[in-house]
Design an enzyme around this catalytic site. Structure first.
Site, mmCIF file in Angstrom:
data_model
loop_
_atom_site.group_PDB
_atom_site.id
_atom_site.type_symbol
_atom_site.label_atom_id
_atom_site.label_comp_id
_atom_site.label_asym_id
_atom_site.label_seq_id
_atom_site.Cartn_x
_atom_site.Cartn_y
_atom_site.Cartn_z
ATOM 1 N N HIS B 122 -77.748 -26.237 -78.497
ATOM 2 C CA HIS B 122 -77.807 -25.109 -79.435
ATOM 3 C C HIS B 122 -77.739 -25.729 -80.832
ATOM 4 O O HIS B 122 -77.093 -26.765 -81.011
ATOM 5 C CB HIS B 122 -76.575 -24.223 -79.187
ATOM 6 C CG HIS B 122 -76.501 -22.977 -80.012
ATOM 7 N ND1 HIS B 122 -76.099 -22.973 -81.323
ATOM 8 C CD2 HIS B 122 -76.751 -21.687 -79.703
ATOM 9 C CE1 HIS B 122 -76.115 -21.720 -81.786
ATOM 10 N NE2 HIS B 122 -76.509 -20.928 -80.822
ATOM 11 N N ASP B 199 -69.222 -28.299 -75.837
ATOM 12 C CA ASP B 199 -69.513 -26.991 -76.418
ATOM 13 C C ASP B 199 -69.433 -25.985 -75.274
ATOM 14 O O ASP B 199 -70.351 -25.863 -74.464
ATOM 15 C CB ASP B 199 -70.914 -27.023 -77.044
ATOM 16 C CG ASP B 199 -71.406 -25.645 -77.467
ATOM 17 O OD1 ASP B 199 -70.689 -24.654 -77.230
ATOM 18 O OD2 ASP B 199 -72.516 -25.575 -78.020
ATOM 19 N N GLN B 202 -71.002 -21.212 -73.685
ATOM 20 C CA GLN B 202 -71.567 -20.510 -72.526
ATOM 21 C C GLN B 202 -70.811 -20.795 -71.242
ATOM 22 O O GLN B 202 -71.084 -20.187 -70.213
ATOM 23 C CB GLN B 202 -73.041 -20.898 -72.333
ATOM 24 C CG GLN B 202 -73.954 -20.508 -73.470
ATOM 25 C CD GLN B 202 -74.016 -19.009 -73.668
ATOM 26 O OE1 GLN B 202 -73.763 -18.233 -72.750
ATOM 27 N NE2 GLN B 202 -74.345 -18.585 -74.874
ATOM 28 N N LYS B 225 -67.838 -14.276 -76.705
ATOM 29 C CA LYS B 225 -68.596 -14.453 -75.451
ATOM 30 C C LYS B 225 -67.657 -14.406 -74.245
ATOM 31 O O LYS B 225 -68.059 -14.629 -73.112
ATOM 32 C CB LYS B 225 -69.359 -15.781 -75.474
ATOM 33 C CG LYS B 225 -70.408 -15.849 -76.609
ATOM 34 C CD LYS B 225 -71.260 -17.082 -76.492
ATOM 35 C CE LYS B 225 -71.927 -17.477 -77.793
ATOM 36 N NZ LYS B 225 -73.253 -16.900 -77.980
ATOM 37 N N CYS B 363 -82.033 -20.163 -80.448
ATOM 38 C CA CYS B 363 -81.269 -21.076 -81.318
ATOM 39 C C CYS B 363 -81.358 -22.504 -80.813
ATOM 40 O O CYS B 363 -80.373 -23.265 -80.872
ATOM 41 C CB CYS B 363 -79.804 -20.667 -81.442
ATOM 42 S SG CYS B 363 -79.554 -19.192 -82.400
HETATM 43 C C1 LIG Z 1 -74.193 -23.183 -76.368
HETATM 44 C C2 LIG Z 1 -73.804 -22.509 -77.645
HETATM 45 N N1 LIG Z 1 -73.231 -23.214 -78.628
HETATM 46 C C3 LIG Z 1 -72.843 -22.637 -79.775
HETATM 47 C C4 LIG Z 1 -73.034 -21.302 -80.015
HETATM 48 C C5 LIG Z 1 -72.605 -20.731 -81.327
HETATM 49 O O1 LIG Z 1 -71.598 -19.776 -81.152
HETATM 50 P P1 LIG Z 1 -71.095 -18.902 -82.379
HETATM 51 O O2 LIG Z 1 -72.312 -18.371 -83.046
HETATM 52 O O3 LIG Z 1 -70.251 -17.837 -81.747
HETATM 53 O O4 LIG Z 1 -70.294 -19.801 -83.273
HETATM 54 C C6 LIG Z 1 -73.634 -20.523 -79.037
HETATM 55 C C7 LIG Z 1 -73.895 -19.093 -79.281
HETATM 56 O O5 LIG Z 1 -74.952 -18.556 -79.114
HETATM 57 C C8 LIG Z 1 -74.032 -21.144 -77.818
HETATM 58 O O6 LIG Z 1 -74.626 -20.444 -76.854
#
Ligand SMILES: Cc1ncc(COP(=O)(O)O)c(C=O)c1O
Lengths: 135, 405
Positions: B122, B199, B202, B225, B363
């Site tokens: 991401h 990270d 998910q 999430k 993203c």
């Molecule tokens: C794998 C992963 N990393 C990071 C993020 C970023 O999360 P946030 O926008 O809540 O900081 C997301 C959110 O879509 C994600 O799916």
């Protein structure tokens, strides 16, 4: 490029009573316009929206703007026709005077023009107005 | 034990609403989950009964707010099986947690050091390390994937070296759903003396995360999430590392002694939590974790796998549909393409039929390029979804196919 007028479009869309017919109409409009050739789709003509690519090209003819657009999403392309029906073959003055928000409200398609993230349509309206305002 | 989805659904007020006259099939859970009544109540209760600033007031309300706030930290530490409660640092979300690490231990990187991320990343876990490398002169290495969406572990082994300072990878890919072998990777990285950041954005809502068992150094995620509020997230980090951390954000709460020219830092966790925190968010997230932990995890995972399998079978039967991301080990994420239909078009037509999905680059622009795709449509399932939601998705997809033909 032969386009319906914005008045015709408002009338056409008002005639349908469900979303499916309305969207089918927009899809069909999108399919009707020729789009840009692959060579014309340069990065300078790209108007970036998050969900699909949109290209915009223009030239002036008798002080009226002639636009060509393309998108890789057909509904977006149809929505672009709705926008162009208001702007194509118009003077800078006419373009800047046109109330796009009210038009989309009349079409009952505000969702597509409201400033949500990644809305390419709003970006294209902004781009066209910018083009018209510098001439 | 069977999983009572109806009873779970009933606890989510939003799922009862319709969209433009159609029942809502909410299949955008990888973007954010809906909130159970227990979380909504905790937020209302905080603001109506005990709103005050924490750690500072000399009054009853402040004490009570502080107790509830710190109680959430205990709940979270236990949920993650952290060794110490002060290893739980509150952030605004995954993104801020990664930035906190990159601006903390990231300050220790120098030219010649190597950081490994994966092709699955991401943007939050890619751009942040890319920029940390630019600042420090370290080199960013990218671990490749196979076309199925699985990490190429041999390639990872080849990238790993004595120069590797940090490996940052997703627990689960948001775009493809792949569950990565994070414990295995952590073990290998540790053998080379590298730190590991997972990270968990998910991963956190799909099973039992045990940070000690994983063996990583940092595990980060967003509360929203995990059925909690937006604007709150967690950085879990090993205490020894958080203590050598050069501080990044400074201000109230995180200091020990201050004079006009100098300051000394307080102890963990305050040292990394400058300023007034998101108190309501912390308390809401505590409620979310309490609610979530009470579920039968095995039954929950079985339910989610059933949804994924059911959806995958429906996809195979729909002509012109292709699933993107076919790793054998996946959570309930189905990214897909439909012949002759742009993802944005699919999204518009599904929306009109009450079906909420994500469309676009997820993203993860470099990943989409790697796969040779402009983007995908993505349906992602959570514990409250049912086969009926998936039937609604496929009815809507058939309509989209027909309209776009
Ligand atoms: C794998 C992963 N990393 C990071 C993020 C970023 O999360 P946030 O926008 O809540 O900081 C997301 C959110 O879509 C994600 O799916």
């Amino acid at each position: 490029m032969q386009l319906p007028t914005s008045t015709e479009i408002v009338e056409d869309l008002a005639f349908f009573d469900d979303w499916e017919q309305r969207y089918q109409y927009i899809i069909d409009l999108g399919k009707q316009i020729p789009g840009l050739s692959a060579e014309a789709k340069t990065s300078e003509k790209l108007v970036k929206g998050c969900q699909s690519n949109v290209w915009l090209d223009y030239h002036l003819h008798d002080a009226k703007f002639q636009f060509d657009v393309d998108s890789d999403a057909v509904i977006v392309q149809g929505l672009l026709v709705l926008v162009l029906s208001a702007y194509h073959d118009k003077s800078a003055h006419e373009i800047l005077d046109f109330d796009m928000d009210a038009y989309f409200k009349a079409l009952d398609l505000e969702r597509h023009i409201t400033p949500t993230r990644g809305n390419g349509l709003r970006a294209i309206v902004g781009k066209i107005r910018q083009i018209a305002s510098v001439v | 034990m069977s999983f009572d989805v109806a009873a779970i659904r009933a606890q989510f007020p939003l799922l009862q609403r319709d969209v433009g006259g159609k029942p809502l099939a909410y299949l955008d859970n990888a973007a954010t989950t809906q909130k159970p009544q227990a979380v909504i109540d905790a937020l209302i209760d905080f603001y109506t009964q005990c709103n005050a600033n924490v750690h500072r007031g000399a009054h009853h309300l402040s004490d009570e707010a502080t107790r509830r706030y710190e109680k959430s930290r205990d709940i979270m530490a236990q949920f993650l099986n952290a060794q110490h409660r002060e290893e739980v640092i509150w952030t605004s979300g995954t993104t801020e947690a990664i930035n906190l690490v990159a601006n903390g231990v990231g300050q220790l990187f120098k030219a010649g050091d190597e950081i490994i991320v994966t092709e699955l990343e991401h943007h939050a876990n890619l751009v942040t390390w890319q920029q940390a490398c630019k600042r420090s002169g370290a080199t960013l290495k990218i671990c490749p994937i196979f076309d199925t969406g699985e990490l190429d572990i041999d390639a990872f082994d080849a990238l790993l070296s004595e120069n590797t300072r940090l490996v940052a990878l997703p627990h689960v890919s948001n775009a493809l759903g792949t569950i990565n072998p994070i414990a295995h990777i952590s073990k290998k990285a540790k053998q080379k003396g590298a730190w590991v950041l997972v990270d968990g954005a998910q991963g956190i809502a799909h099973g039992d995360v045990d940070v000690q068992e994983i063996g990583c150094d940092f595990y980060v995620f967003s509360g929203h999430k995990l059925f909690g509020p937006t604007g709150i997230g967690v950085l879990w980090g090993r205490k020894e590392l958080l203590e050598i951390w050069p501080v990044w954000q400074t201000g109230g709460e995180m200091i020990s002694d201050v004079n006009y020219q100098n300051a000394t830092w307080g102890d963990l966790p305050n040292r990394l939590e400058a300023g007034t925190p998101n108190i309501a968010g912390v308390i809401g997230l505590g409620a979310a974790v309490t609610w979530f932990s009470a579920l039968d995890m095995k039954a929950m995972q079985a339910h989610e796998q059933d949804l994924l399998e059911y959806a995958t079978n429906c996809a195979h039967k729909l002509e012109g549909m292709r699933i993107v991301g076919t790793a054998p080990n996946k959570i309930g994420v189905m990214s897909f393409q439909l012949d002759n239909a742009h993802p944005a078009d699919i999204g518009f037509i599904l929306d009109k039929q009450g079906v909420a999905i994500r469309t676009g680059d997820n993203c993860a622009q470099p990943l989409m390029k790697r796969l040779g795709l402009p983007g995908t449509a993505r349906a992602s399932f959570s514990i409250y979804n049912t086969r009926k939601d998936i039937d609604q998705l496929f009815e809507a997809l058939k309509k989209a196919k027909q309209m776009l033909a």
